[in-house]
Design an enzyme around this catalytic site. Structure first.
Site, PDB file in Angstrom:
ATOM      1  CG  ASP A  35     -37.898   3.951  76.282  1.00  0.00           C
ATOM      2  OD1 ASP A  35     -38.169   2.897  76.855  1.00  0.00           O
ATOM      3  OD2 ASP A  35     -37.498   4.982  76.881  1.00  0.00           O
ATOM      4  CB  SER A 122     -27.751   6.805  69.682  1.00  0.00           C
ATOM      5  OG  SER A 122     -27.559   6.884  71.067  1.00  0.00           O
TER       6      SER A 122
HETATM    7  P1  ADP Z   1     -32.778   7.051  70.527  1.00  0.00           P
HETATM    8  O1  ADP Z   1     -33.379   8.016  71.508  1.00  0.00           O
HETATM    9  O2  ADP Z   1     -31.735   6.144  71.135  1.00  0.00           O
HETATM   10  O3  ADP Z   1     -32.358   7.697  69.260  1.00  0.00           O
HETATM   11  P2  ADP Z   1     -35.201   6.034  69.207  1.00  0.00           P
HETATM   12  O4  ADP Z   1     -36.187   5.068  69.742  1.00  0.00           O
HETATM   13  O5  ADP Z   1     -35.664   7.405  68.884  1.00  0.00           O
HETATM   14  O6  ADP Z   1     -33.993   6.017  70.252  1.00  0.00           O
HETATM   15  O7  ADP Z   1     -34.540   5.442  67.899  1.00  0.00           O
HETATM   16  C1  ADP Z   1     -33.658   4.358  67.871  1.00  0.00           C
HETATM   17  C2  ADP Z   1     -33.975   3.507  66.654  1.00  0.00           C
HETATM   18  O8  ADP Z   1     -35.106   2.692  66.935  1.00  0.00           O
HETATM   19  C3  ADP Z   1     -34.335   4.317  65.402  1.00  0.00           C
HETATM   20  O9  ADP Z   1     -33.615   3.774  64.298  1.00  0.00           O
HETATM   21  C4  ADP Z   1     -35.832   4.088  65.251  1.00  0.00           C
HETATM   22  O10 ADP Z   1     -36.238   4.115  63.896  1.00  0.00           O
HETATM   23  C5  ADP Z   1     -35.958   2.690  65.805  1.00  0.00           C
HETATM   24  N1  ADP Z   1     -37.288   2.241  66.234  1.00  0.00           N
HETATM   25  C6  ADP Z   1     -38.386   2.964  66.567  1.00  0.00           C
HETATM   26  N2  ADP Z   1     -39.407   2.138  66.879  1.00  0.00           N
HETATM   27  C7  ADP Z   1     -38.945   0.862  66.746  1.00  0.00           C
HETATM   28  C8  ADP Z   1     -39.510  -0.447  66.907  1.00  0.00           C
HETATM   29  N3  ADP Z   1     -40.766  -0.620  67.305  1.00  0.00           N
HETATM   30  N4  ADP Z   1     -38.722  -1.519  66.652  1.00  0.00           N
HETATM   31  C9  ADP Z   1     -37.440  -1.373  66.277  1.00  0.00           C
HETATM   32  N5  ADP Z   1     -36.850  -0.183  66.100  1.00  0.00           N
HETATM   33  C10 ADP Z   1     -37.586   0.924  66.330  1.00  0.00           C
END
Ligand code: ADP
Length: 172
Positions: A35, A122
């Protein structure tokens, strides 16, 4: 349909697609993880559109999704979906995650989107078990990748998730 599903590893904000899915939170005001990366790379217009949606409908429920433009991202739309926070699995978390993926496809159909990229919703800050999350994701993606959709990218940031998806997709 499985030839349309592409498994990629990297930063979802750097991969061109018509729509990029964001693992948002229900405030729609941005957060950490993917996000934060999406809002940083996409610029202020995405947040302004999220704010307008908040003003209209008060955020986004778990298991639902909303759509905005994509600002500076290499995309036309961002689909913001809110996955469940994992609280042990007895609180309907799998069904909520399934619903989040389905709602993304509802918007994909509605906006006639042909290529979209999913992060591993998630499985970061929300702590959903990675294998179960991947199983749910692959099931819904297989079910909902219609003839009109050209490609669905599953973008794994972590090597562990990439390996889990590789294993699942190789068995199809
Ligand atoms: P949530 O709160 O839904 O768990 P997160 O962003 O913490 O969301 O994590 C969801 C997934 O996105 C995780 O597997 C994380 O490693 C991944 N993630 C984090 N940054 C990026 C990025 N820039 N591009 C793609 N995936 C990412």
């Amino acid at each position: 349909m499985s030839d349309k599903i592409k498994l990629l590893q990297g930063d979802i904000t750097k991969i061109a697609a018509e729509a990029i899915v964001n693992a948002a939170n229900s405030s729609l005001l941005g957060g950490g993880g993917v996000d934060g990366a999406i809002h940083r790379a996409g610029g202020k217009t995405i947040l302004a559109e999220c704010q307008a949606i908040r003003d209209r409908q008060g955020g986004c429920n778990e298991g639902d999704a909303v759509i905005t433009g994509a600002g500076n991202l290499p995309a036309r739309y961002v689909i913001h979906t809110v996955g469940p926070v994992w609280h042990g699995g007895q609180n309907g978390e799998p069904a909520v995650l399934r619903s989040a993926y389905h709602r993304c496809f509802d918007l994909t159909d509605q906006y006639a989107i042909k290529t979209l990229s999913f992060p591993n919703i998630s499985t970061g800050i929300y702590r959903f078990p990675k294998k179960l999350a991947a199983q749910i994701a692959v099931e819904v993606i297989l079910e909902r990748t219609s003839a009109d959709i050209e490609a669905v990218n599953i973008v794994c940031f972590e090597p562990e998730n990439y390996a889990i998806y590789r294993d699942l997709l190789d068995k199809l």
